[in-house]
Design a protein around this motif. Structure first.
Motif, PDB file in Angstrom:
ATOM      1  N   LEU A 129      -5.039  -0.197  -4.889  1.00 35.22           N
ATOM      2  CA  LEU A 129      -3.768   0.177  -4.512  1.00 35.22           C
ATOM      3  C   LEU A 129      -3.399   1.689  -4.825  1.00 35.22           C
ATOM      4  N   GLN A 131      -5.465   3.986  -5.777  1.00 33.78           N
ATOM      5  CA  GLN A 131      -6.353   4.999  -5.130  1.00 33.78           C
ATOM      6  C   GLN A 131      -6.208   5.257  -3.550  1.00 33.78           C
ATOM      7  N   ALA A 132      -5.614   4.278  -2.966  1.00 29.28           N
ATOM      8  CA  ALA A 132      -5.146   4.274  -1.813  1.00 29.28           C
ATOM      9  C   ALA A 132      -4.331   5.515  -1.182  1.00 29.28           C
ATOM     10  N   PHE A 133      -3.448   5.933  -2.441  1.00 24.90           N
ATOM     11  CA  PHE A 133      -2.675   7.090  -2.184  1.00 24.90           C
ATOM     12  C   PHE A 133      -3.182   8.123  -2.521  1.00 24.90           C
ATOM     13  N   PRO A 134      -2.799   9.335  -1.925  1.00 23.89           N
ATOM     14  CA  PRO A 134      -3.333  10.747  -2.324  1.00 23.89           C
ATOM     15  C   PRO A 134      -2.875  10.895  -3.572  1.00 23.89           C
ATOM     16  N   VAL A 137      -0.532  13.798  -4.858  1.00 18.71           N
ATOM     17  CA  VAL A 137       0.868  13.774  -3.957  1.00 18.71           C
ATOM     18  C   VAL A 137       1.876  12.957  -4.714  1.00 18.71           C
ATOM     19  N   PHE A 138       1.311  11.779  -5.005  1.00 17.21           N
ATOM     20  CA  PHE A 138       1.832  10.521  -5.533  1.00 17.21           C
ATOM     21  C   PHE A 138       2.548  10.787  -6.800  1.00 17.21           C
ATOM     22  N   VAL A 141       5.378  13.110  -6.653  1.00 15.98           N
ATOM     23  CA  VAL A 141       6.746  12.540  -6.151  1.00 15.98           C
ATOM     24  C   VAL A 141       7.159  11.571  -7.410  1.00 15.98           C
TER      25      VAL A 141
ATOM     26  N   ILE B  21       1.039  -0.288   0.044  1.00 15.66           N
ATOM     27  CA  ILE B  21       1.519   1.184   0.019  1.00 15.66           C
ATOM     28  C   ILE B  21       2.781   1.237   0.581  1.00 15.66           C
ATOM     29  N   THR B 285       5.032  10.718   2.091  1.00 16.45           N
ATOM     30  CA  THR B 285       4.112  10.093   1.130  1.00 16.45           C
ATOM     31  C   THR B 285       3.464   8.913   1.777  1.00 16.45           C
ATOM     32  N   THR B 288       0.855  10.413   4.580  1.00  9.75           N
ATOM     33  CA  THR B 288      -0.321  10.908   3.559  1.00  9.75           C
ATOM     34  C   THR B 288      -1.324   9.642   3.227  1.00  9.75           C
ATOM     35  N   ALA B 289      -0.658   8.834   2.674  1.00  7.56           N
ATOM     36  CA  ALA B 289      -1.326   7.568   2.181  1.00  7.56           C
ATOM     37  C   ALA B 289      -2.164   7.126   3.311  1.00  7.56           C
ATOM     38  N   VAL B 292      -5.274   9.006   3.976  1.00  6.27           N
ATOM     39  CA  VAL B 292      -6.217   8.624   3.000  1.00  6.27           C
ATOM     40  C   VAL B 292      -7.002   7.245   3.431  1.00  6.27           C
ATOM     41  N   THR B 293      -6.087   6.077   3.634  1.00  2.46           N
ATOM     42  CA  THR B 293      -6.675   4.898   3.946  1.00  2.46           C
ATOM     43  C   THR B 293      -7.924   4.966   5.136  1.00  2.46           C
TER      44      THR B 293
END
Lengths: 285, 313
Positions: A129, A131-134, A137-138, A141, B21, B285, B288-289, B292-293
């Motif tokens: 989970l 790693q699914a985010f950039p 950037v996370f 935030v 997410i 956010t 972008t998420a 990435v997925t």
């Protein structure tokens, strides 16, 4: 990682009875660079008679002189002492932002890899989970949500960077727990937790330490990037990324204001990369 | 498992991931210490304003209700309204998309070209001064702050030659191209070193393979060996690298957009952060998420086609 596998097998039964091996040239060079940074950070500012944060508008943007060796910045502060003072922010924060996730990630990865089943599922899915985010950037935030500053940065970095350590340790532990010396330890009747802590984990650590070095480089870069974006370390505290941002408007006339802090980051990163590479060679010897 | 089955399974796996997410994006709001509505409104906001923010963001409802509402709206393309401008987040994102896509695409293509060429040359000439200098450059490149690299390009190329704009996105196609050259180069400086490291190791291993020796013995030229045989293998690791690097790539593009004042998504995110505009932060956010997925998914599916040996689990 395959070569690391050979090495840990070779010293598997008694990781502590290592012979002293000479340091490789890369390792020496890297440690020298790190040592110089630490010395500059600790003693440098003591040798200069300036206040790094006190502005003096009348003497702003001076060129290098006998009094101010690297000149002054846009608020008239001595530039050299700010460059050196930033070591006291960037280095400890980057090390802490890598160290805390290292502890968390190694512990979670070891438990997931050694005990498997439900613990493994939970840790692995949580890692997926994140790693699914950039991730960076996370991080940006998250730091913003918690309020800018060193503490927020370290907490946010820990929430994200543990994943790398957990995956690494989990893989190593999965491999190590099938090895004969673990079976041997089990036969002697040692409790599982003791086997994990004293026999399996020490053999997984070399890879973790090498990864830690590259992580510190990453964290210095991310910290300076966040400060550049205005979210990391807040003014007036001297921080390299922030200083680069402050130097950007004066690129035409005072290029060194933006150039010098970047060089500080780069040389530090090269030093730590060399320690990492050098440790890798050293462990394989 | 068949390939179709594998693809179906990978697609299905993204459903819980996306739910996760969305949950994380929603929880971002609650990562603010204290009352989020008060934090967004600012210290001077009146009690009515804070109450209105609370209602607008649905903060007065329970968390599961907020979550379901957010998913329902997101599925219909509604990501809420900016608390500053009142515009819909979806339209803000749509406006800002072009420069970011330009930057990501040109930067990625440039990174792929640079890292393939450098790593092939480096591996072919392993342990020569050329290889060593490339390796040294790579170590240096990994340690350079992205925005600093951009500023140095402005200082050393844009200011002396005056060929490229130092900020903004330019007008029309040629204007876009002209203003994307330096940002894309900065992108490549930031991303290539990591890719070169992985690709060089791969190329060195490939050059040691028996089939390379066989091809040489059969009289095939070095160029033919490289382009007809090795590039196929290298393409696989390249896809994996892009998949792994996509997170850092997005961060790098945020920083580059700020450095060169490109009006893209990254700049919108940074602005939203400085204005405490939470719906916009959440929306970007989320987008972008999802990106990435999507890249991870595409990477896995492409790899399953290119590598017949991969175990499809």
């Amino acid at each position: 990682m395959t070569r690391a596998a050979e090495h840990s097998h070779a010293l598997a039964p008694a990781p502590r009875r290592k012979q002293r091996r000479p340091l490789t040239p890369k390792l020496k060079a890297g440690l020298c660079i790190l040592g110089i940074y630490v010395l500059m950070g600790v003693f440098g500012p003591m040798l200069l008679p300036f206040d790094p944060d006190k502005s003096d508008i009348l003497s702003r943007l001076q060129a290098p002189s006998a009094q101010h060796w690297l000149g002054t910045d846009q608020l008239g502060r001595d530039f050299l002492i700010r460059l050196l003072f930033a070591i006291r922010i960037d280095l400890p924060v980057a090390f802490a932002a890598s160290f805390v996730p290292m502890i968390i990630g190694t512990a979670l990865g070891a438990i997931a890899g050694y005990y498997g089943r439900l613990t493994d599922t939970i840790v692995s899915r949580a890692a997926d989970l994140v790693q699914a985010f950039p991730v960076y950037v996370f991080l940006l935030v998250l730091v913003f949500a918690m309020g800018s500053g060193a503490t927020s940065f370290i907490i946010a970095a820990s929430a994200i960077a543990w994943v790398g350590y957990a995956r690494l340790t989990r893989g190593e532990v999965l491999r190590l727990r099938e090895m004969e010396f673990v079976a041997a330890a089990r036969v002697t009747g040692l409790p599982e937790s003791r086997i994990l802590l004293t026999h399996v984990l020490p053999n997984a650590l070399p890879q973790t330490v090498i990864y830690f070095m590259s992580d510190v480089v990453m964290m210095v870069l991310v910290l300076s990037s966040l400060s550049f974006l205005g979210v990391g370390i807040q003014p007036p505290t001297a921080e390299w990324g922030r200083m680069i941002a402050e130097g950007q408007p004066f690129l035409r006339s005072h290029w060194w204001l933006a150039a010098a802090p970047g060089l500080m980051v780069m040389v530090f990163g090269i030093g730590l990369s060399m320690i990492g590479d050098g440790l890798d060679e050293w462990y394989q010897k | 498992m068949s390939r179709a089955g594998y693809i179906a399974k990978r697609l299905l796996q993204t459903v819980p991931l996306m739910a996760g997410i969305l949950l994380m994006v929603l929880l971002l709001l609650h990562a603010i210490p204290g009352d989020p509505a008060r934090a967004i409104g600012g210290i001077n906001a009146s009690e009515e304003t804070v109450q209105k923010i609370r209602e607008d963001l649905g903060l007065n409802k329970s968390l599961p209700v907020q979550y379901i509402t957010y998913i329902g709206n997101a599925l219909q393309g509604d990501l809420g309204q900016s608390t500053r401008s009142g515009r819909s987040v979806t339209s803000i994102i749509a406006d800002r998309l072009a420069p970011t896509i330009w930057l990501l695409l040109t930067g990625m293509v440039l990174s792929i070209i640079v890292s393939s060429v450098v790593s092939a040359i480096s591996a072919r000439n392993k342990d020569t001064w050329l290889d060593y200098s490339f390796v040294a450059l790579t170590i240096g490149g990994i340690s350079i702050p992205t925005f600093w690299a951009g500023l140095m390009l402005i200082l050393l190329i844009a200011l002396p030659t005056g060929l490229f704009p130092i900020s903004g996105f330019g007008q029309g196609f040629s204007g876009h191209v002209n203003s994307i050259v330096l940002p894309a180069t900065t992108f490549a400086i930031a991303i290539s070193p990591v890719m070169i490291r992985a690709l060089r190791t791969k190329f060195i291993a490939l050059y040691r393979q028996d089939f390379v020796m066989m091809s040489r013995a059969a009289g095939l030229g070095e160029g033919a060996i490289l382009f007809r045989h090795l590039t196929r293998h290298a393409a696989l690791i390249l896809i994996t690298m892009i998949s792994v690097q996509v997170g850092p790539m997005i961060f790098v593009s945020v920083v580059i957009e700020k450095t060169f004042a490109l009006p893209g998504l990254g700049q919108a995110l940074v602005n939203a952060v400085s204005q405490r505009d939470f719906p916009v932060i959440q929306g970007i956010t989320l987008v972008t998420a999802l990106f990435v997925t999507f890249v991870h998914l595409t990477g896995d599916i492409l790899t399953s086609f290119l590598n017949p040996k991969m175990s499809l689990k």
